[in-house]
Structure formats: structure tokens, C-alpha cells
Write a protein that holds these residues in place. Structure first.
Motif, PDB file in Angstrom:
ATOM      1  N   PRO A  78      -7.886   1.287  -7.057  1.00  0.00           N
ATOM      2  CA  PRO A  78      -8.925   0.271  -6.841  1.00  0.00           C
ATOM      3  C   PRO A  78      -8.839  -0.454  -5.506  1.00  0.00           C
ATOM      4  O   PRO A  78      -9.831  -1.050  -5.068  1.00  0.00           O
ATOM      5  N   ASP A  79      -7.685  -0.429  -4.842  1.00  0.00           N
ATOM      6  CA  ASP A  79      -7.545  -1.117  -3.559  1.00  0.00           C
ATOM      7  C   ASP A  79      -7.672  -0.187  -2.363  1.00  0.00           C
ATOM      8  O   ASP A  79      -7.634  -0.650  -1.215  1.00  0.00           O
ATOM      9  N   ALA A  80      -7.801   1.106  -2.607  1.00  0.00           N
ATOM     10  CA  ALA A  80      -7.739   2.061  -1.510  1.00  0.00           C
ATOM     11  C   ALA A  80      -8.959   2.004  -0.592  1.00  0.00           C
ATOM     12  O   ALA A  80      -8.826   2.027   0.633  1.00  0.00           O
ATOM     13  N   ALA A  81     -10.155   1.958  -1.159  1.00  0.00           N
ATOM     14  CA  ALA A  81     -11.364   2.052  -0.334  1.00  0.00           C
ATOM     15  C   ALA A  81     -11.431   0.941   0.703  1.00  0.00           C
ATOM     16  O   ALA A  81     -11.691   1.194   1.888  1.00  0.00           O
ATOM     17  N   ASP A  82     -11.213  -0.297   0.285  1.00  0.00           N
ATOM     18  CA  ASP A  82     -11.255  -1.418   1.238  1.00  0.00           C
ATOM     19  C   ASP A  82     -10.172  -1.284   2.300  1.00  0.00           C
ATOM     20  O   ASP A  82     -10.408  -1.549   3.484  1.00  0.00           O
ATOM     21  N   LEU A  83      -8.973  -0.894   1.878  1.00  0.00           N
ATOM     22  CA  LEU A  83      -7.856  -0.787   2.816  1.00  0.00           C
ATOM     23  C   LEU A  83      -8.126   0.269   3.874  1.00  0.00           C
ATOM     24  O   LEU A  83      -7.975   0.017   5.083  1.00  0.00           O
ATOM     25  N   TYR A  84      -8.525   1.450   3.453  1.00  0.00           N
ATOM     26  CA  TYR A  84      -8.773   2.524   4.419  1.00  0.00           C
ATOM     27  C   TYR A  84      -9.939   2.173   5.335  1.00  0.00           C
ATOM     28  O   TYR A  84      -9.897   2.441   6.540  1.00  0.00           O
ATOM     29  N   ALA A  85     -10.990   1.597   4.766  1.00  0.00           N
ATOM     30  CA  ALA A  85     -12.156   1.259   5.580  1.00  0.00           C
ATOM     31  C   ALA A  85     -11.811   0.223   6.643  1.00  0.00           C
ATOM     32  O   ALA A  85     -12.267   0.324   7.798  1.00  0.00           O
ATOM     33  N   GLU A  86     -11.027  -0.757   6.274  1.00  0.00           N
ATOM     34  CA  GLU A  86     -10.615  -1.777   7.251  1.00  0.00           C
ATOM     35  C   GLU A  86      -9.814  -1.147   8.387  1.00  0.00           C
ATOM     36  O   GLU A  86     -10.034  -1.462   9.568  1.00  0.00           O
ATOM     37  N   LEU A  87      -8.906  -0.238   8.030  1.00  0.00           N
ATOM     38  CA  LEU A  87      -8.076   0.402   9.047  1.00  0.00           C
ATOM     39  C   LEU A  87      -8.906   1.327   9.931  1.00  0.00           C
ATOM     40  O   LEU A  87      -8.722   1.358  11.157  1.00  0.00           O
ATOM     41  N   VAL A  88      -9.820   2.069   9.332  1.00  0.00           N
ATOM     42  CA  VAL A  88     -10.694   2.945  10.116  1.00  0.00           C
ATOM     43  C   VAL A  88     -11.498   2.128  11.115  1.00  0.00           C
ATOM     44  O   VAL A  88     -11.609   2.492  12.295  1.00  0.00           O
ATOM     45  N   GLY A  89     -12.068   1.023  10.676  1.00  0.00           N
ATOM     46  CA  GLY A  89     -12.850   0.194  11.581  1.00  0.00           C
ATOM     47  C   GLY A  89     -12.021  -0.354  12.724  1.00  0.00           C
ATOM     48  O   GLY A  89     -12.467  -0.379  13.878  1.00  0.00           O
ATOM     49  N   GLU A  90     -10.793  -0.774  12.416  1.00  0.00           N
ATOM     50  CA  GLU A  90      -9.914  -1.330  13.452  1.00  0.00           C
ATOM     51  C   GLU A  90      -9.513  -0.265  14.466  1.00  0.00           C
ATOM     52  O   GLU A  90      -9.584  -0.486  15.682  1.00  0.00           O
ATOM     53  N   TRP A  91      -9.078   0.884  13.982  1.00  0.00           N
ATOM     54  CA  TRP A  91      -8.576   1.921  14.886  1.00  0.00           C
ATOM     55  C   TRP A  91      -9.691   2.654  15.630  1.00  0.00           C
ATOM     56  O   TRP A  91      -9.440   3.253  16.676  1.00  0.00           O
ATOM     57  N   ALA A  92     -10.906   2.610  15.096  1.00  0.00           N
ATOM     58  CA  ALA A  92     -12.015   3.257  15.813  1.00  0.00           C
ATOM     59  C   ALA A  92     -12.247   2.615  17.170  1.00  0.00           C
ATOM     60  O   ALA A  92     -12.607   3.297  18.139  1.00  0.00           O
ATOM     61  N   GLY A  93     -12.045   1.302  17.252  1.00  0.00           N
ATOM     62  CA  GLY A  93     -12.152   0.613  18.535  1.00  0.00           C
ATOM     63  C   GLY A  93     -13.509   0.741  19.185  1.00  0.00           C
ATOM     64  O   GLY A  93     -13.625   0.816  20.414  1.00  0.00           O
ATOM     65  N   LEU A  94     -14.564   0.754  18.391  1.00  0.00           N
ATOM     66  CA  LEU A  94     -15.913   0.963  18.913  1.00  0.00           C
ATOM     67  C   LEU A  94     -16.510  -0.314  19.482  1.00  0.00           C
ATOM     68  O   LEU A  94     -16.165  -1.423  19.066  1.00  0.00           O
ATOM     69  N   SER A  95     -17.445  -0.137  20.386  1.00  0.00           N
ATOM     70  CA  SER A  95     -18.200  -1.253  20.967  1.00  0.00           C
ATOM     71  C   SER A  95     -19.682  -1.060  20.692  1.00  0.00           C
ATOM     72  O   SER A  95     -20.141   0.043  20.351  1.00  0.00           O
ATOM     73  N   GLU A 124       3.651   2.696   2.446  1.00  0.00           N
ATOM     74  CA  GLU A 124       3.415   1.327   2.017  1.00  0.00           C
ATOM     75  C   GLU A 124       2.873   1.287   0.588  1.00  0.00           C
ATOM     76  O   GLU A 124       2.043   2.113   0.206  1.00  0.00           O
ATOM     77  N   ALA A 125       3.356   0.320  -0.156  1.00  0.00           N
ATOM     78  CA  ALA A 125       2.861   0.130  -1.528  1.00  0.00           C
ATOM     79  C   ALA A 125       1.487  -0.525  -1.488  1.00  0.00           C
ATOM     80  O   ALA A 125       1.212  -1.385  -0.645  1.00  0.00           O
ATOM     81  N   LEU A 126       0.626  -0.132  -2.412  1.00  0.00           N
ATOM     82  CA  LEU A 126      -0.631  -0.829  -2.631  1.00  0.00           C
ATOM     83  C   LEU A 126      -0.446  -1.856  -3.740  1.00  0.00           C
ATOM     84  O   LEU A 126       0.496  -1.754  -4.527  1.00  0.00           O
ATOM     85  N   PRO A 127      -1.317  -2.860  -3.813  1.00  0.00           N
ATOM     86  CA  PRO A 127      -1.147  -3.901  -4.832  1.00  0.00           C
ATOM     87  C   PRO A 127      -1.232  -3.330  -6.250  1.00  0.00           C
ATOM     88  O   PRO A 127      -1.828  -2.282  -6.484  1.00  0.00           O
ATOM     89  N   GLY A 128      -0.606  -4.051  -7.183  1.00  0.00           N
ATOM     90  CA  GLY A 128      -0.794  -3.737  -8.592  1.00  0.00           C
ATOM     91  C   GLY A 128       0.321  -2.982  -9.260  1.00  0.00           C
ATOM     92  O   GLY A 128       0.319  -2.847 -10.483  1.00  0.00           O
ATOM     93  N   GLY A 129       1.265  -2.445  -8.487  1.00  0.00           N
ATOM     94  CA  GLY A 129       2.373  -1.738  -9.105  1.00  0.00           C
ATOM     95  C   GLY A 129       2.075  -0.272  -9.362  1.00  0.00           C
ATOM     96  O   GLY A 129       0.970   0.220  -9.112  1.00  0.00           O
ATOM     97  N   PRO A 130       3.051   0.470  -9.911  1.00  0.00           N
ATOM     98  CA  PRO A 130       2.924   1.920 -10.046  1.00  0.00           C
ATOM     99  C   PRO A 130       2.206   2.383 -11.313  1.00  0.00           C
ATOM    100  O   PRO A 130       2.023   3.589 -11.492  1.00  0.00           O
ATOM    101  N   LEU A 131       1.810   1.471 -12.194  1.00  0.00           N
ATOM    102  CA  LEU A 131       1.166   1.856 -13.450  1.00  0.00           C
ATOM    103  C   LEU A 131      -0.249   1.276 -13.541  1.00  0.00           C
ATOM    104  O   LEU A 131      -0.582   0.299 -12.857  1.00  0.00           O
ATOM    105  N   ASN A 132      -1.069   1.899 -14.390  1.00  0.00           N
ATOM    106  CA  ASN A 132      -2.420   1.405 -14.710  1.00  0.00           C
ATOM    107  C   ASN A 132      -3.343   1.314 -13.497  1.00  0.00           C
ATOM    108  O   ASN A 132      -4.250   0.483 -13.470  1.00  0.00           O
ATOM    109  N   TRP A 133      -3.153   2.181 -12.526  1.00  0.00           N
ATOM    110  CA  TRP A 133      -3.961   2.101 -11.302  1.00  0.00           C
ATOM    111  C   TRP A 133      -5.102   3.110 -11.257  1.00  0.00           C
ATOM    112  O   TRP A 133      -6.098   2.892 -10.566  1.00  0.00           O
TER     113      TRP A 133
END
Length: 385
Positions: free
Chosen positions: A222-239, A120-129
Motif C-alpha cells: 500500500p505504500d509503494a506507489a506513492d514512494l516510487y512516484a515521489e522518487l521518480v519525480g525527484e530523480w527525473a529532474g525535469l523543468s 529499505e523497509a517500507l512502513p507497516g512491518g513484514p505481515l499483512n501488507w
């Protein structure tokens, strides 16, 4: 046998391989060809030959081009030039397809897992990231990057994939010859430059609605940390009230997400081997008493039996992967789920195979083009017992 280094010959390029090259064959030997694309007919110039069944080469002339070929955005992203980018000669869509093929092949060959892969592409395009860059200074004080598989410095005037405030801030002036530069532009738009072995400056980053003090590793996109953290929290499935581990925790990003899921009655054990990062993690997470930060090698901490048995383990190991010792320890403590963040698909596949031996299955996978123009790809995998 006689070395082929320096030889040139025509080859038809085959499939992509892990590492930013494609596979061709010539006179019974495998040739790993950079600056080529699958299906092309090229003139290959051998750059490295250590004997055996394969050698390495650059495509120095394209006789029949792929429809996915484009002119590189950087003038030194060419044979003999900078080794930092692998796929500038391919469209962005083609780059992601090549990376998807690599991830799928590694999982199939090393872990026996067949599953569709989309990068999947991250926002912002392939340059200046790229907000974090390491450069090397040549003997004349000019900053640049190493050539591929070499210690030869290629001086640069610019870098198309680098974010404003990084490379552009250092190329206009001389630096100590034969030194190195670590450059970062943080969330406040401040540029930080460390020379040689000097400690990196403390940068301020923002993710998961928190502010982070970071003097070492942080995601370059710049968009990686939020994206990965959101996915980790979702897939962890913790209570509420459950326990989790964050191994190779860095400055605490994933531990913060896990802490919000388990709440004050739960617990999170965060383990980081680099002591300065562990100290920063403890400071960054000081408002979350359910998090305990341990400084030490993950293998040693787990061998000592630290922490309550976890419901979920988050792994974000270095490029070499977690390895059998860590996987065995996780399985022995009975974790139901493992969320694995991987920057190398081969290491991920090897660890998935080890987890399979303990009764875990790879149930979900997402892959991200967090490093456009390079061969690197980030995967987040969910393993369930």
C-alpha cells in the motif's frame, strides 16, 4: 549421471543466491538450498535434478542454525509447503540484508558495477501488507497457492502476508474447482474478486494526491506507489517545457508525476502494451493535456519514431526487463537521464550493462523491501549520460 532427486545429505550452506535460496556444494556439484540461511549446517533433500552442474534441494533439518533464524509466521511456509514466501525463517533485518547482497551481486557480475546496497523497509512491518493476491483453486474447490516450482495446490486457511480483505475473504467458501482467483482490496477498503478468465473488477486506488481507476496491475504494497512516484519525480529532474517518456506506463502513475514537472508547455508520452490499462491511463490522465497515451508494445512505438526526443525516460518494465532493443532506442533518441524502476535485479543489471555501452552510468540506486517474506525486491535506479 544418476539423478539425485530424493537423496539426502549434510551440507554447509554458503551465500545467498537470486531466487530465494542459498548455495551449497556436494560432491563437486552446486546445490541450491531453500529454507536455509548462510552459514548453517543442514540436511538437504534434493527436490529437483535435471542433470548438469547443479540441483535443487530443501533444508529438511537444521543441524547448526544461524542466529538470524526464526520460526516462520505461516505453518505452510516449510519444505513441501507453499512456494509463495522464501524467507519466513529469517528475521526481517536478515531478509533485507540477503536481498541487498543479491542486488549487489547481480550488479557486480552482470553490469560490472560495484556500489553499496541497502534494502529499505517500507512502513507497516513484514505481515499483512499484500493488497493484491492471486490464488489457485484445487480439485475440491479449496483456494490455495502453488508449491515451489510446482502446479500442486497447497490449500490455506489464512496468509500472514496478505492484507485483511483479500485471502480471508475467500478461504471460507468453495470455488469452481481448478480455477484461479484474483483478489484485491482497494483504497476504499472494497474487496474485488475475479474468477478464472473473468475481467478484473475496476478498483479505486489513491496515490500522488490523485484517484486511479485500475482493473489490472497496481503495486501490491500500500505504500509503494506513492514512494516510487515521489522518487521518480525527484530523480527525473525535469523543468517546465521539457519532454519525457513513461514506458510500460500502466494506468499512468509516473506519467502524472512527469506531467506536473514539465507543465502545460511540456509533453509526456506514455506507452502501455496492455490496451485496457492504456485506456484506463487515458481516462485517469484526461485532465493533463500534455500527456499523450499510446497503446502498443514499447519496441514497436519507439521503432515508429513516436514522440519528441525526451530529456528523461522512465522505465518500469515487466520482470524480464526492457531488453536491448528498447535500451538502444532510448539511447538513439538522446535522453540525458533514465529513471529505471525494476522488480528483478538480474534484469536491471543486464539493462544497466547495455546502457553502459551507450555511455550511461548508474549514478544512484535505492532498493525497497516492498515484498517482505519473499525474495522479491524493488529497485529504483538513475542512469545519466
Amino acid at each position: 549421471m544418476t539423478s539425485w532427486k530424493g537423496r539426502r545429505f549434510e551440507v554447509t550452506v554458503g551465500p545467498v543466491a537470486h531466487g530465494g535460496h542459498c548455495v551449497a556444494r556436494h560432491e563437486g556439484r552446486v546445490v541450491f538450498v531453500r529454507h536455509a540461511l548462510p552459514g548453517e549446517r543442514v540436511v538437504a533433500a534434493v527436490t529437483e535434478d535435471r542433470g548438469g552442474s547443479f540441483c535443487r534441494a530443501d533444508a529438511v533439518s537444521v543441524l547448526s542454525a544461524s542466529p538470524d533464524r526464526v520460526v516462520p509466521a505461516c505453518p505452510v511456509a516449510v519444505p513441501g509447503g507453499c512456494g509463495g514466501c522464501d524467507w519466513q525463517h529469517a528475521t526481517w533485518d536478515a531478509q533485507r540484508a540477503l536481498k541487498a547482497a543479491v542486488v549487489a551481486e547481480q550488479l557486480s557480475r552482470l553490469a560490472g558495477v560495484t556500489m553499496p546496497v541497502e534494502v529499505e523497509a517500507l512502513p507497516g512491518g513484514p505481515l499483512n501488507w499484500r493488497t493484491r493476491v492471486r490464488m489457485t483453486v484445487d480439485g475440491e474447490g479449496r483456494p490455495g497457492f502453488f508449491a515451489h516450482r510446482s502446479h500442486r495446490v497447497v490449500p490455506v486457511d489464512d496468509c500472514p502476508i496478505a492484507a485483511p480483505g483479500t485471502v480471508d475473504e475467500v478461504v471460507s467458501r468453495p470455488w469452481p474447482p481448478d480455477s484461479s482467483l484474483t483478489i484485491a482490496v482497494d483504497a476504499t477498503a472494497r474487496t474485488h474478486v475475479a474468477v478464472g478468465d473473468a475481467p478484473d473488477e475496476v478498483a479505486v486506488e489513491r496515490a500522488v494526491r490523485r484517484e486511479w481507476r485500475v482493473s489490472g496491475f497496481w503495486q501490491a504494497h500500500p505504500d509503494a506507489a506513492d514512494l516510487y512516484a515521489e522518487l521518480v519525480g525527484e530523480w527525473a529532474g525535469l523543468s517546465e517545457g521539457e519532454s519525457a517518456w513513461d514506458l510500460y506506463a500502466g494506468v499512468g502513475l509516473f506519467a502524472a508525476v512527469l506531467a506536473t514537472r514539465v507543465g502545460p508547455s511540456g509533453s509526456v508520452m506514455a506507452v502501455e502494451s496492455h490496451r485496457p490499462a492504456a485506456v484506463e491511463a487515458a481516462g485517469n490522465l484526461s485532465d493533463l493535456p500534455q500527456v499523450r497515451v499510446l497503446a502498443g508494445r514499447v519496441e514497436a512505438v519507439l521503432r515508429a519514431g513516436e514522440g519528441p526526443d525526451p530529456s528523461v525516460v522512465v522505465l518500469d518494465p515487466p520482470r524480464k526487463g526492457a531488453g536491448r532493443q528498447v535500451v538502444d532506442a532510448i539511447a538513439a533518441r538522446g535522453a540525458a537521464r533514465v529513471v529505471y524502476v525494476a522488480c528483478d535485479p538480474a534484469a536491471l543489471a543486464r539493462d544497466v550493462a547495455t546502457f553502459h555501452g551507450h555511455g550511461y552510468s548508474l549514478t544512484r540506486l535505492r532498493a525497497f523491501d516492498a515484498f517482505p517474506m519473499t525474495h522479491h525486491v524493488e529497485c529504483v535506479a538513475l542512469l545519466e549520460r
